[in-house]
Design a protein around this motif. Structure first.
Motif, PDB file in Angstrom:
ATOM      1  N   ILE A 145       5.037 -25.188  -3.436  1.00 18.15           N
ATOM      2  CA  ILE A 145       5.424 -25.598  -4.713  1.00 18.15           C
ATOM      3  C   ILE A 145       4.867 -26.583  -5.033  1.00 18.15           C
ATOM      4  O   ILE A 145       4.542 -27.877  -4.190  1.00 18.15           O
ATOM      5  N   SER A 146       5.033 -26.850  -6.738  1.00 13.62           N
ATOM      6  CA  SER A 146       5.604 -28.193  -7.153  1.00 13.62           C
ATOM      7  C   SER A 146       5.782 -28.089  -8.267  1.00 13.62           C
ATOM      8  O   SER A 146       6.961 -27.047  -8.486  1.00 13.62           O
ATOM      9  N   ALA A 147       6.667 -29.400  -8.829  1.00  9.24           N
ATOM     10  CA  ALA A 147       7.034 -29.794  -9.549  1.00  9.24           C
ATOM     11  C   ALA A 147       7.564 -29.004 -10.937  1.00  9.24           C
ATOM     12  O   ALA A 147       8.232 -28.532 -11.419  1.00  9.24           O
ATOM     13  N   ALA A 148       6.043 -28.563 -11.766  1.00  9.88           N
ATOM     14  CA  ALA A 148       5.814 -28.053 -12.446  1.00  9.88           C
ATOM     15  C   ALA A 148       6.126 -26.326 -12.358  1.00  9.88           C
ATOM     16  O   ALA A 148       6.424 -26.121 -13.328  1.00  9.88           O
ATOM     17  N   ASP A 149       5.613 -26.187 -10.909  1.00  4.32           N
ATOM     18  CA  ASP A 149       6.110 -24.530 -10.835  1.00  4.32           C
ATOM     19  C   ASP A 149       7.166 -24.749 -10.627  1.00  4.32           C
ATOM     20  O   ASP A 149       7.955 -23.398 -11.313  1.00  4.32           O
ATOM     21  N   VAL A 150       8.123 -25.580 -10.203  1.00  3.27           N
ATOM     22  CA  VAL A 150       9.943 -25.650 -10.374  1.00  3.27           C
ATOM     23  C   VAL A 150      10.366 -25.207 -11.881  1.00  3.27           C
ATOM     24  O   VAL A 150      11.212 -24.257 -12.804  1.00  3.27           O
ATOM     25  N   VAL A 151       9.580 -25.652 -12.268  1.00  2.19           N
ATOM     26  CA  VAL A 151      10.453 -26.616 -14.057  1.00  2.19           C
ATOM     27  C   VAL A 151       9.918 -24.861 -15.160  1.00  2.19           C
ATOM     28  O   VAL A 151      10.446 -24.684 -15.779  1.00  2.19           O
ATOM     29  N   THR A 152       8.460 -24.397 -14.697  1.00  5.71           N
ATOM     30  CA  THR A 152       8.332 -23.419 -14.938  1.00  5.71           C
ATOM     31  C   THR A 152       9.155 -21.750 -14.653  1.00  5.71           C
ATOM     32  O   THR A 152       8.982 -21.122 -15.475  1.00  5.71           O
ATOM     33  N   THR A 153       9.830 -22.061 -13.372  1.00  2.00           N
ATOM     34  CA  THR A 153      10.412 -20.743 -12.862  1.00  2.00           C
ATOM     35  C   THR A 153      12.056 -20.882 -13.234  1.00  2.00           C
ATOM     36  O   THR A 153      12.289 -20.004 -13.736  1.00  2.00           O
ATOM     37  N   TYR A 154      12.265 -22.426 -13.739  1.00  2.00           N
ATOM     38  CA  TYR A 154      13.570 -22.425 -14.640  1.00  2.00           C
ATOM     39  C   TYR A 154      13.876 -22.036 -15.963  1.00  2.00           C
ATOM     40  O   TYR A 154      14.700 -20.944 -16.375  1.00  2.00           O
ATOM     41  N   GLN A 155      12.025 -22.601 -16.808  1.00  2.00           N
ATOM     42  CA  GLN A 155      12.287 -21.624 -18.141  1.00  2.00           C
ATOM     43  C   GLN A 155      12.084 -20.456 -18.026  1.00  2.00           C
ATOM     44  O   GLN A 155      12.745 -19.971 -19.042  1.00  2.00           O
ATOM     45  N   TYR A 156      11.619 -19.837 -17.512  1.00  2.00           N
ATOM     46  CA  TYR A 156      11.119 -18.055 -17.027  1.00  2.00           C
ATOM     47  C   TYR A 156      12.878 -17.884 -16.785  1.00  2.00           C
ATOM     48  O   TYR A 156      13.031 -16.832 -17.569  1.00  2.00           O
ATOM     49  N   ILE A 157      13.143 -18.397 -15.692  1.00  2.00           N
ATOM     50  CA  ILE A 157      15.331 -17.822 -16.279  1.00  2.00           C
ATOM     51  C   ILE A 157      15.778 -17.873 -17.016  1.00  2.00           C
ATOM     52  O   ILE A 157      16.362 -17.030 -17.551  1.00  2.00           O
ATOM     53  N   LEU A 158      15.591 -18.906 -17.992  1.00  2.00           N
ATOM     54  CA  LEU A 158      16.201 -19.951 -19.281  1.00  2.00           C
ATOM     55  C   LEU A 158      15.654 -18.884 -20.345  1.00  2.00           C
ATOM     56  O   LEU A 158      16.870 -18.623 -21.049  1.00  2.00           O
ATOM     57  N   THR A 159      14.444 -18.411 -20.316  1.00  2.00           N
ATOM     58  CA  THR A 159      14.450 -17.893 -22.055  1.00  2.00           C
ATOM     59  C   THR A 159      13.576 -16.840 -21.808  1.00  2.00           C
ATOM     60  O   THR A 159      13.161 -15.986 -22.627  1.00  2.00           O
ATOM     61  N   GLN A 160      13.367 -16.375 -20.596  1.00  2.00           N
ATOM     62  CA  GLN A 160      12.172 -15.312 -20.234  1.00  2.00           C
ATOM     63  C   GLN A 160      12.588 -13.962 -19.509  1.00  2.00           C
ATOM     64  O   GLN A 160      12.558 -12.618 -20.078  1.00  2.00           O
ATOM     65  N   ALA A 161      13.450 -14.341 -19.094  1.00  2.00           N
ATOM     66  CA  ALA A 161      13.776 -12.977 -17.149  1.00  2.00           C
ATOM     67  C   ALA A 161      15.636 -12.114 -18.573  1.00  2.00           C
ATOM     68  O   ALA A 161      15.588 -13.444 -19.334  1.00  2.00           O
TER      69      ALA A 161
END
Length: 308
Positions: A145-161
């Motif tokens: 993983i990377s820090a950038a990808d983990v941020v993207t994951t949270y953004q997906y959960i919060l805004t797209q999921a």
């Protein structure tokens, strides 16, 4: 140097995921936070309201440890659909996995839902650029993983999921326990350094199966998965797979140093996403490593433009 960016297009729809990856890909200069001797660290603080970002080495890959449990939970929800009613026996896995980082729960869902294909599916769906499954598929904690990808994951959960997935995952992370189900104290990093309310998913690797004497988490709430036939079968399958693939090469990540990660959100409405990934020398104790990442998290958060 502090990094400030306005990423207004981030704040809704699919642009949220795409633009976070694009912002990270621009390789901004490092934030002015000194690291302790012997520590390797990457971090991102992302303000979802303003788009302001503070980052350092956000594309460097680390072994995920238990941060991969975000993928396991999200993949479970996505695969069943928003109208699916999670049965009690699966709630008894998902809730302890998210709240108390239960490893047995993760192993059951990892084996049941496709092993490394969970990571393959999530990386493709979320557009993750640094995330890769472990070569030895039994070692879910060796996902890259990377820090950038983990941020993207949270953004997906919060805004797209689907909102049901968001509410389930973030609701459990807002109820994360002080103690992990393995006895380690997981109140380091975000919980120990930043103002509540927060939601967090921690990760650690290389400290052994249980805390050293005197380092056990005490006087803290915890959730754990009972020893069931499915738990025993999943762990046996993982043991067999690890024995079979012992000579396979893992992604080009450090598997020797001790890893300690803190990831999550801060604010009543998850306004800020905070991800701090670290590697520490094997000579450091749990308490020393926890203290160092907590201090680093506080320092990183203090450089965030929203704190000025």
């Amino acid at each position: 140097m502090k990094i400030v960016r306005r990423l207004g297009a981030l704040l809704s729809g699919s642009a949220a995921v795409v633009m976070m990856s694009g912002a990270a890909a621009a390789s901004p200069a490092s934030a002015a936070v000194d690291l302790p001797d012997g520590m390797t660290a990457s971090y991102v603080v992302f303000d979802r309201a303003t788009g302001a970002t503070t980052a350092r080495d956000e594309h460097k890959q680390y072994r995920s440890a238990s941060v991969v449990k975000l993928f396991i939970a999200l993949d479970y929800l996505e695969s069943h659909g928003p109208d699916y009613v999670i049965p009690p026996e699966d709630l008894a896995l998902l809730e302890p996995m998210l709240r108390s980082s239960d490893d047995d729960a993760a192993s059951v869902l990892w084996v049941r839902d496709g092993w490394e294909q969970i990571v393959v599916r999530m990386a493709a769906q979320l557009g993750l650029v640094d995330t890769a499954p472990p070569a030895a598929r039994g070692k879910w904690g060796y996902t890259a993983i990377s820090a950038a990808d983990v941020v993207t994951t949270y953004q997906y959960i919060l805004t797209q999921a689907d909102p049901k997935y968001r509410d389930f995952i973030m609701g459990n992370l807002h109820q994360a326990t002080k103690c992990g189900s393995d006895g380690f104290d997981q109140s380091f990093g975000i919980r120990g350094a930043l103002p509540a309310p927060w939601a967090y998913k921690q990760g650690w690797s290389g400290f052994g199966a249980a805390p050293a004497p005197g380092e056990e988490c005490v006087e803290g709430e915890v959730q754990a998965v009972p020893d069931t036939r499915e738990v025993r079968a999943a762990n046996a399958a993982i043991d067999r797979e690890n024995a079979r693939s012992a000579t396979m090469a893992d992604p080009d990540i450090d598997l020797t140093s001790r890893a300690m990660h803190t990831t999550g959100t801060v604010g009543a409405y998850d306004e800020k996403i905070v991800v701090v990934l670290t590697l520490e020398p094997t000579t450091l104790s749990w308490q020393d490593s926890a203290g160092r990442i907590t201090d680093l998290t506080a320092a990183v958060y203090a450089t965030d433009p929203g704190q000025d």
